[in-house]
Motif scaffolding. Sequence first.
Motif, short mmCIF file in Angstrom:
data_model
loop_
_atom_site.label_atom_id
_atom_site.label_comp_id
_atom_site.label_asym_id
_atom_site.label_seq_id
_atom_site.Cartn_x
_atom_site.Cartn_y
_atom_site.Cartn_z
N LEU A 13 2.88 -6.17 0.45
CA LEU A 13 3.08 -7.19 -0.57
C LEU A 13 2.85 -6.66 -1.98
N ALA A 14 1.80 -5.85 -2.15
CA ALA A 14 1.52 -5.29 -3.47
C ALA A 14 2.68 -4.43 -3.96
N LYS A 15 3.32 -3.68 -3.04
CA LYS A 15 4.46 -2.84 -3.41
C LYS A 15 5.67 -3.70 -3.78
N VAL A 16 5.86 -4.80 -3.06
CA VAL A 16 6.97 -5.70 -3.38
C VAL A 16 6.83 -6.23 -4.80
N LEU A 17 5.60 -6.62 -5.17
CA LEU A 17 5.35 -7.20 -6.49
C LEU A 17 5.61 -6.22 -7.63
N THR A 18 5.40 -4.94 -7.37
CA THR A 18 5.50 -3.94 -8.44
C THR A 18 6.78 -3.10 -8.36
N SER A 19 7.67 -3.41 -7.41
CA SER A 19 8.91 -2.65 -7.26
C SER A 19 10.04 -3.31 -8.04
N THR A 20 11.08 -2.54 -8.31
CA THR A 20 12.27 -3.08 -8.97
C THR A 20 13.01 -3.99 -7.99
N PRO A 21 13.31 -5.23 -8.39
CA PRO A 21 14.03 -6.13 -7.48
C PRO A 21 15.45 -5.63 -7.24
#
Length: 568
Positions: free
Chosen positions: A163-171
């Motif tokens: 989840l933390a990676k999803v929040l900080t990744s480019t959509p």
Amino acid sequence: MTLRYGNKWLHSSYDPLNEGKRWAAEVSYQPGDTLIVLGVGLGYHLAALVEKANEVKIIAVEPAVELLKYCFFNPALKNLEQTGKIIIFHHEQPLQNFLTAHIDQFLLERVKVIEYKPLERVFPQEFLKYRREINDILFGLLCSLNTALRFSVTWTRNFFLNLAKVLTSTPVKSFYGVFQSKPGIIVSAGPSLNKNLSLLKEAKGKAIILTVGTALKPVLATGINPDIGVSIDGGKANFRHFEGIDTTGFPLLFDPIIYPRILEEYKGCLIASVYFEIFQTWLQNLGYLDPGQVRMGPSVANYAFDFALKLGLDPIIFIGQDLAFTGGNTHARGTVYENREPTKEKSRLLEIEGFYGGKVITDRSLHAMLQYIETQIAMTANGRRIINATEGGARIKGTEVMTLRQAIDTYCQEPFNPDTRIKEICSSYQPLNKIKPGELAEKIKAEKAVMEKAIKICRTGERLARDLELAFTSKMPSQQQVNKILKRLDKVDAEINNLREELLPVAMVFQPVWFQLNKGPFSRPEAEWRAEGLRLAKKSLLLYQGLAEGIDIVQDAMAQAAERLSSV
């Protein structure tokens, strides 16, 4: 009224109505079954089946396509379809899509395929073809179901750990339409990749090179980086494709069900998509903006293909997409599976049409993947040119066959340096989420408290289910006692239903339990009261135990997610 094809009657020439009734009388079924009937004709047999089997779903497929225009000469058949008593395949879409839309994947073992013999005798080859296609589709659905059941817990845990990676990744939304009408190459890891992999250097900078995780090592060994890597597999084995490679030079498109260590150790830019609506909705309910969806399928190549469509690529060129055992191999050299041997179980092997014509050998799993990509092309390509430049393996319907040399010479000659644009998008992205990782961690902790409440409710449901079972196993079951327990179970159900939104993340983990709950008929009118009550008690116990176990799993995953988010 009856039908004749050439000099052969398709129904009885003198009494088709009774002929249909005799056929229907021999059909065996249980309430809740789905019957796929091969053969429609004028539908006398279907009307008789509806009259006899009003507790089943009836899907009718006409293998002799030319007969469809005559089917509705019988107004009774038209009325049956309009009232929803039967569902008829009109051949306006791929059969796979039609059946997938009308079959409950959790009830596959209750699907039966039956033929209407009078028509089968006239069109034996057409019936054989459709019987095989339906069997393959059902097998593909079964594989998909087994995958979901097998990985439901893994995918849920991975989602929260990532989840933390999803929040900080480019959509992934940031890339929609960015490379409109530019050529793209999807690199898969089939054995034919050995033949043309060296040509990729010539396409670098002149086409978007999307490479699935399994093919990363052989592509990097040629001295070039893919423009974007693509990976979704949630199993630990998926990490082997990334182990020991330099990932600084290209971004990775992922779904949060991916094995977490891959994202933890990835050095390049990360691009996030979220496919499962369960997870999308949960994130949106917490105030997180949806990063965008890339559709998945039985193979990571399906995921890469949908991404290619969303990028706007045209043409889309496949290489390494064998979907068959070319040269007796399963994968290309340089992959972690290069020494894997194909199955030797004859029951799992199939002969299918090959890239160069003739026949090639595949297995049922690969064939299900082939059918899926063919359906995907038919339903989503929307006129774009799809080229199969694999130079081996299976022939893929909906594609133009070329060598990679021809495809590059024809479509990949104009430089546009896609990696520069990709880096710009990744480096310029600023998170637009309404909440920060730390705030999300607090929201997750609050949700965990709600789940504690839900577990207590489930434990009450378990106790009541055991009480119900004891009531029905006693010598003299008391109707008054049973009614009292059922009333309290209704209250438990209502309390759980009120927490439905908060329990959304548990839905994925709960799938295996739901499958077990649906394995048999919930009720039979002729069943004895005691036996029916025991069945209800056992299903209730399974329901509340399974839900409680699912909540435990999600709570643990949420705790780890909150810890990771707090440190971002």
